[in-house]
Design a protein around this motif. Structure first.
Motif, PDB file in Angstrom:
ATOM      1  N   CYS A  32     -33.073  77.135 -23.831  1.00  0.00           N
ATOM      2  CA  CYS A  32     -34.288  77.898 -23.545  1.00  0.00           C
ATOM      3  C   CYS A  32     -34.022  79.396 -23.403  1.00  0.00           C
ATOM      4  CB  CYS A  32     -34.920  77.348 -22.266  1.00  0.00           C
ATOM      5  SG  CYS A  32     -36.320  78.278 -21.659  1.00  0.00           S
ATOM      6  N   LEU A  33     -32.946  79.733 -22.675  1.00  0.00           N
ATOM      7  CA  LEU A  33     -32.563  81.121 -22.378  1.00  0.00           C
ATOM      8  C   LEU A  33     -33.694  81.907 -21.713  1.00  0.00           C
ATOM      9  CD1 LEU A  33     -30.470  82.084 -25.556  1.00  0.00           C
ATOM     10  CD2 LEU A  33     -29.673  81.159 -23.383  1.00  0.00           C
ATOM     11  N   GLY A  34     -34.424  81.210 -20.838  1.00  0.00           N
ATOM     12  CA  GLY A  34     -35.437  81.907 -20.048  1.00  0.00           C
ATOM     13  C   GLY A  34     -36.826  81.910 -20.636  1.00  0.00           C
ATOM     14  N   GLY A  35     -36.986  81.314 -21.809  1.00  0.00           N
ATOM     15  CA  GLY A  35     -38.317  81.231 -22.400  1.00  0.00           C
ATOM     16  C   GLY A  35     -38.729  82.476 -23.147  1.00  0.00           C
ATOM     17  N   ALA A  36     -40.026  82.614 -23.352  1.00  0.00           N
ATOM     18  CA  ALA A  36     -40.559  83.735 -24.122  1.00  0.00           C
ATOM     19  C   ALA A  36     -40.471  85.031 -23.326  1.00  0.00           C
ATOM     20  CB  ALA A  36     -42.009  83.448 -24.515  1.00  0.00           C
ATOM     21  N   PHE A  37     -39.983  86.074 -23.974  1.00  0.00           N
ATOM     22  CA  PHE A  37     -39.796  87.365 -23.309  1.00  0.00           C
ATOM     23  C   PHE A  37     -41.136  87.951 -22.869  1.00  0.00           C
ATOM     24  CE2 PHE A  37     -38.368  91.806 -22.952  1.00  0.00           C
ATOM     25  CZ  PHE A  37     -37.121  91.646 -22.395  1.00  0.00           C
ATOM     26  N   ARG A  62     -30.706  87.933 -20.690  1.00  0.00           N
ATOM     27  CA  ARG A  62     -31.764  88.947 -20.541  1.00  0.00           C
ATOM     28  C   ARG A  62     -32.927  88.456 -19.680  1.00  0.00           C
ATOM     29  NH1 ARG A  62     -34.406  88.769 -26.686  1.00  0.00           N
ATOM     30  NH2 ARG A  62     -35.470  86.761 -26.447  1.00  0.00           N
ATOM     31  N   THR A  63     -33.204  87.167 -19.742  1.00  0.00           N
ATOM     32  CA  THR A  63     -34.256  86.580 -18.910  1.00  0.00           C
ATOM     33  C   THR A  63     -33.669  85.363 -18.210  1.00  0.00           C
ATOM     34  OG1 THR A  63     -35.044  85.515 -20.955  1.00  0.00           O
ATOM     35  CG2 THR A  63     -36.318  87.376 -20.142  1.00  0.00           C
ATOM     36  N   LYS A  64     -33.067  85.630 -17.064  1.00  0.00           N
ATOM     37  CA  LYS A  64     -32.451  84.544 -16.314  1.00  0.00           C
ATOM     38  C   LYS A  64     -32.657  84.802 -14.830  1.00  0.00           C
ATOM     39  CE  LYS A  64     -28.169  81.850 -15.941  1.00  0.00           C
ATOM     40  NZ  LYS A  64     -26.765  81.717 -16.400  1.00  0.00           N
ATOM     41  N   CYS A  65     -33.094  83.788 -14.132  1.00  0.00           N
ATOM     42  CA  CYS A  65     -33.257  83.880 -12.685  1.00  0.00           C
ATOM     43  C   CYS A  65     -32.502  82.721 -12.048  1.00  0.00           C
ATOM     44  CB  CYS A  65     -34.738  83.842 -12.311  1.00  0.00           C
ATOM     45  SG  CYS A  65     -35.569  82.301 -12.798  1.00  0.00           S
ATOM     46  N   GLU A  66     -32.536  82.648 -10.733  1.00  0.00           N
ATOM     47  CA  GLU A  66     -31.808  81.590 -10.035  1.00  0.00           C
ATOM     48  C   GLU A  66     -32.312  80.211 -10.454  1.00  0.00           C
ATOM     49  OE1 GLU A  66     -30.772  80.157  -5.447  1.00  0.00           O
ATOM     50  OE2 GLU A  66     -31.835  82.048  -5.820  1.00  0.00           O
TER      51      GLU A  66
END
Length: 362
Positions: A336-341, A321-325
């Protein structure tokens, strides 16, 4: 080295746990943003709350009906209602609603408040309403706090009110939350002594996030060195039994700090174990998340909460859901999965505040 290896083992196990949680999506924390009206104007407020009256606020009967519906369809005894605002105590029917939610429906509840209205009368009303936990905001020593909160004299009022609440002796967990920024980061030691003297159960320390009104005051945001200073201070007090310190939720911190500055590993549970009913009845995730239209899952005035909870919230239960390059290249992505939403930049699809990166690129 052995400790880091052990942590990596625990984090690997956490990956499986997170997958199970996404599948089960058991509701644990239900935020009720009971109002957006506030008697302060804090420089960091994620909701940008003000003293004005907001249209569309749920009525007493509407929120009671909503809680009744949820208790009918779900196990109320396993759900903690976290009452937030604005400032909850400006809402005159708060204690009536929460007394109903606890006595009649079986919910548990706690509240986040600025503490200004926590007078003798309200302390007694909150007792009758069965409030179990409370988090009160103190954002610096007296002059700093009063300036940051926009209410002259509030520091003295709040610290006095905390002492009264402590004497009332019914709250199961009394916490103070401090938002750290450029103007109070060097007050850590003095503030620690204040918190010890207040006799708290815990002191929650968070770094100011780039959300809401904080974006208008971004000159106050901490840099990586200052965040590290905050984390090192918390870590240094780990074995001091006088007061429990814990760091707030913003992001994965790396192996040097994970499970050192809080009891658990970082995991953003919004939409997985966390939902909210906003002041106008909208069904949402963590109230700190940007109020983007697609994140609103329904409205309690027209929708059944359990049906929405079970069948929507799909975006929040997606591992990516929160992922970038850049996130995809990080060695800690799986943990981590992209940190805090709530600090994710949805326009540019990147994390506005990667704490791990900030403290490791000084």
């Amino acid at each position: 080295m052995l400790k880091k290896i052990y942590k990596l083992g625990e984090l690997t196990l956490m990956k499986n746990y997170k997958e199970q949680e996404r599948d089960k999506h058991t509701l644990i924390d239900l935020f009720w943003e009971c109002t957006l009206t506030c008697n302060a104007k804090c420089k960091h407020c994620g909701s940008s709350a003000e003293k004005k009256k907001y249209d569309g606020e749920l009525s007493t009967d509407e929120i009671k009906s909503a809680f009744k519906q949820i208790a009918r369809d779900m196990d109320a005894s396993k759900i903690l209602i976290n009452v937030t605002g604005g400032e909850p105590l400006v809402r005159q029917d708060l204690c009536e609603v929460m007394e109903y939610a606890t006595n009649e429906l079986g919910f548990h509840w706690g509240m986040t408040t600025n503490g200004i209205l926590l007078n003798d009368d309200n302390i007694e009303k909150l007792r009758k309403a069965n409030m179990e936990t409370i988090s009160i905001s103190i954002d610096g020593l007296e002059q700093t706090h009063d300036s940051f909160r926009g209410v002259p004299g509030s520091y003295k009022i709040i610290t006095n009110n905390i002492k009264k609440l402590k004497e009332a002796d019914y709250v199961k967990h009394l916490q103070v939350t401090t938002v750290f920024h450029k103007e109070n980061i060097n007050q850590l030691s003095e503030l620690y002594n204040v918190m010890v003297d207040l006799g708290l159960d815990s002191w929650r320390l968070v770094s100011m996030d780039p959300i809401g009104r904080a974006n208008e005051n971004d000159n106050l945001l901490l840099n990586g060195k200052e965040i590290k200073q905050l984390l090192d201070f918390i870590k240094s007090k780990k074995n001091d039994k006088r007061l429990e310190l814990t760091y707030g939720c913003p992001g994965f911190l790396g192996l040097d700090y994970e499970k050192e500055v809080r009891k658990h590993y970082f995991y953003c549970r919004t939409g997985i174990n966390v939902a909210s009913i906003l002041y106008n009845g909208d069904l949402f995730v963590c109230p700190n998340v940007p109020r983007i239209k697609r994140f609103i899952q329904g409205n309690i005035r027209t929708d059944n909460f359990k049906e929405v909870w079970d069948n929507k919230y799909k975006e929040f239960r997606n591992k990516d859901r929160t992922k970038c390059e850049e996130c995809g290249k990080c060695e800690h992505w799986e943990y981590c999965l992209g940190g805090a939403f709530h600090t994710w930049n949805f326009n540019d699809n990147e994390q506005n505040k990667c704490t791990y990166k900030m403290i490791n690129e000084m």
